[in-house]
Design a protein around this motif. Structure first.
Motif, PDB file in Angstrom:
ATOM      1  N   ALA A 168      65.427 -44.506  41.394  1.00 20.25           N
ATOM      2  CA  ALA A 168      66.501 -43.696  40.353  1.00 20.25           C
ATOM      3  C   ALA A 168      68.068 -44.667  41.808  1.00 20.25           C
ATOM      4  O   ALA A 168      68.563 -45.707  40.763  1.00 20.25           O
ATOM      5  CB  ALA A 168      67.080 -42.416  40.921  1.00 20.25           C
ATOM      6  N   ASP A 169      67.513 -44.702  42.600  1.00 22.34           N
ATOM      7  CA  ASP A 169      68.660 -45.823  43.512  1.00 22.34           C
ATOM      8  C   ASP A 169      68.353 -47.030  43.161  1.00 22.34           C
ATOM      9  O   ASP A 169      69.457 -47.884  43.514  1.00 22.34           O
ATOM     10  CB  ASP A 169      68.755 -45.082  45.385  1.00 22.34           C
ATOM     11  CG  ASP A 169      67.840 -43.929  45.537  1.00 22.34           C
ATOM     12  OD1 ASP A 169      69.474 -43.180  44.829  1.00 22.34           O
ATOM     13  OD2 ASP A 169      67.902 -43.911  46.796  1.00 22.34           O
ATOM     14  N   VAL A 170      67.356 -47.619  42.875  1.00 23.68           N
ATOM     15  CA  VAL A 170      66.827 -48.595  42.493  1.00 23.68           C
ATOM     16  C   VAL A 170      67.749 -49.409  41.056  1.00 23.68           C
ATOM     17  O   VAL A 170      68.721 -49.993  41.762  1.00 23.68           O
ATOM     18  CB  VAL A 170      65.473 -49.125  42.361  1.00 23.68           C
ATOM     19  CG1 VAL A 170      65.372 -50.206  42.387  1.00 23.68           C
ATOM     20  CG2 VAL A 170      64.673 -49.104  43.958  1.00 23.68           C
ATOM     21  N   TYR A 171      67.236 -48.621  40.359  1.00 24.05           N
ATOM     22  CA  TYR A 171      68.186 -48.760  39.275  1.00 24.05           C
ATOM     23  C   TYR A 171      70.255 -48.302  40.053  1.00 24.05           C
ATOM     24  O   TYR A 171      71.217 -49.437  38.898  1.00 24.05           O
ATOM     25  CB  TYR A 171      68.027 -48.106  38.000  1.00 24.05           C
ATOM     26  CG  TYR A 171      66.977 -48.064  37.842  1.00 24.05           C
ATOM     27  CD1 TYR A 171      65.745 -49.699  37.429  1.00 24.05           C
ATOM     28  CD2 TYR A 171      66.262 -47.399  37.700  1.00 24.05           C
ATOM     29  CE1 TYR A 171      64.904 -49.832  37.318  1.00 24.05           C
ATOM     30  CE2 TYR A 171      64.520 -47.851  37.185  1.00 24.05           C
ATOM     31  CZ  TYR A 171      63.754 -48.818  37.044  1.00 24.05           C
ATOM     32  OH  TYR A 171      62.932 -49.102  35.961  1.00 24.05           O
ATOM     33  N   ALA A 172      70.215 -47.067  40.873  1.00 25.90           N
ATOM     34  CA  ALA A 172      71.699 -46.615  40.378  1.00 25.90           C
ATOM     35  C   ALA A 172      72.844 -48.463  41.467  1.00 25.90           C
ATOM     36  O   ALA A 172      73.615 -49.048  40.900  1.00 25.90           O
ATOM     37  CB  ALA A 172      71.873 -45.275  41.168  1.00 25.90           C
ATOM     38  N   ARG A 173      71.772 -48.903  42.507  1.00 18.48           N
ATOM     39  CA  ARG A 173      72.777 -50.623  43.448  1.00 18.48           C
ATOM     40  C   ARG A 173      71.958 -51.139  42.454  1.00 18.48           C
ATOM     41  O   ARG A 173      72.413 -51.867  43.403  1.00 18.48           O
ATOM     42  CB  ARG A 173      71.800 -49.754  44.585  1.00 18.48           C
ATOM     43  CG  ARG A 173      72.317 -48.300  45.476  1.00 18.48           C
ATOM     44  CD  ARG A 173      71.691 -47.643  46.157  1.00 18.48           C
ATOM     45  NE  ARG A 173      71.549 -48.875  47.155  1.00 18.48           N
ATOM     46  CZ  ARG A 173      71.008 -48.702  48.556  1.00 18.48           C
ATOM     47  NH1 ARG A 173      69.545 -48.048  48.661  1.00 18.48           N
ATOM     48  NH2 ARG A 173      70.706 -49.630  49.493  1.00 18.48           N
ATOM     49  N   GLY A 174      70.646 -51.143  41.498  1.00 19.29           N
ATOM     50  CA  GLY A 174      71.019 -52.490  40.754  1.00 19.29           C
ATOM     51  C   GLY A 174      70.657 -53.684  42.227  1.00 19.29           C
ATOM     52  O   GLY A 174      70.693 -54.448  42.049  1.00 19.29           O
ATOM     53  N   LEU A 175      68.808 -52.696  42.811  1.00 24.62           N
ATOM     54  CA  LEU A 175      68.077 -53.775  43.355  1.00 24.62           C
ATOM     55  C   LEU A 175      66.909 -54.585  43.016  1.00 24.62           C
ATOM     56  O   LEU A 175      66.837 -53.742  42.054  1.00 24.62           O
ATOM     57  CB  LEU A 175      68.162 -52.559  44.958  1.00 24.62           C
ATOM     58  CG  LEU A 175      68.857 -52.052  45.886  1.00 24.62           C
ATOM     59  CD1 LEU A 175      68.226 -50.874  46.560  1.00 24.62           C
ATOM     60  CD2 LEU A 175      69.243 -53.184  46.410  1.00 24.62           C
ATOM     61  N   ARG A 176      66.825 -55.503  43.707  1.00 23.91           N
ATOM     62  CA  ARG A 176      65.138 -56.290  42.949  1.00 23.91           C
ATOM     63  C   ARG A 176      64.478 -55.940  43.297  1.00 23.91           C
ATOM     64  O   ARG A 176      64.068 -55.561  44.308  1.00 23.91           O
ATOM     65  CB  ARG A 176      65.753 -57.942  43.806  1.00 23.91           C
ATOM     66  CG  ARG A 176      65.217 -58.458  43.753  1.00 23.91           C
ATOM     67  CD  ARG A 176      64.709 -59.856  43.594  1.00 23.91           C
ATOM     68  NE  ARG A 176      66.376 -60.796  43.453  1.00 23.91           N
ATOM     69  CZ  ARG A 176      67.717 -61.014  43.874  1.00 23.91           C
ATOM     70  NH1 ARG A 176      67.168 -60.672  45.230  1.00 23.91           N
ATOM     71  NH2 ARG A 176      68.828 -61.630  43.935  1.00 23.91           N
TER      72      ARG A 176
END
Length: 205
Positions: free
Chosen positions: A53-61
């Protein structure tokens, strides 16, 4: 969203697009929000981990595996995602697959995801085709995407939590729907790259 243009999914043997099924997606929370993923840099090197969820919310590769599944008649497995999916809910996809878990290899994820989504065991190891960095235009960042292909001649029993509808379609049937149906953008980008590579290979002496 209208489903009027979906192939008619009839159990009779003369169904125009082969076996298909609708599955209720059910209620509840989106799937896999707490799964831990590897975060990578522009060279696909791991730099850390984060919740999905954090990967998507923060736009992490991060990393993903896409697997094109064909049956004995060379038809392609196509499905519509359920409305509970964390990303691109209710859209159509030409690939099975998903994100890599922390510490997981592309090859491991390709086999795991394909067996899980198809609902099968004993799937041959998917053949790697190419990788590319997908840049999402919807603020979700980017992900390194490994594209595979595999043949499966047996029955499939897709997860109802993941797959709301499915069918095996010929390439001509797929082509007729590429501009009609709402597709997941990364899968569409992968399929278009695959078509261009195939065209380039056929043009070489």
């Amino acid at each position: 969203m209208s489903r009027a243009s979906e192939p008619q999914h009839s159990p009779e043997p003369d169904a125009p697009y082969g076996e298909a099924r609708d599955a209720a997606s059910g209620g509840g929370e989106p799937l896999s929000a707490d799964e831990v993923l590897d975060v990578v840099d522009e060279h696909d090197r791991v730099t850390g981990t984060a919740r999905r969820a954090d990967v998507y919310a923060r736009g992490l590769r991060h990393r993903a595996a896409f697997i094109l599944v064909r049956d004995a008649r060379e038809r392609i497995f196509v499905h519509r995602r359920t409305d509970r999916k964390l990303i691109f809910p209710s859209r159509y996809d030409l690939f099975v697959g998903g994100v890599l878990g922390a510490g997981e290899s592309y090859d491991e994820a390709a086999l795991r995801e394909a067996e899980e989504e198809l609902g099968v065991t004993g799937l041959p190891r998917p053949t790697p085709l190419f990788r590319f960095l997908y840049e999402d235009g919807g603020g979700r960042g980017s992900w390194w995407s490994a594209v595979y292909e595999v043949r499966w001649d047996g029955p499939v029993d897709p997860q109802p939590e993941e797959v709301a509808w499915h069918a095996f379609l010929t390439e001509d049937e797929v082509a007729a729907r590429l501009t009609q149906w709402p597709w997941v953008p990364d899968g569409l980008a992968a399929y278009q790259r695959l078509l261009r590579l195939r065209e380039s290979d056929t043009q070489q002496p």
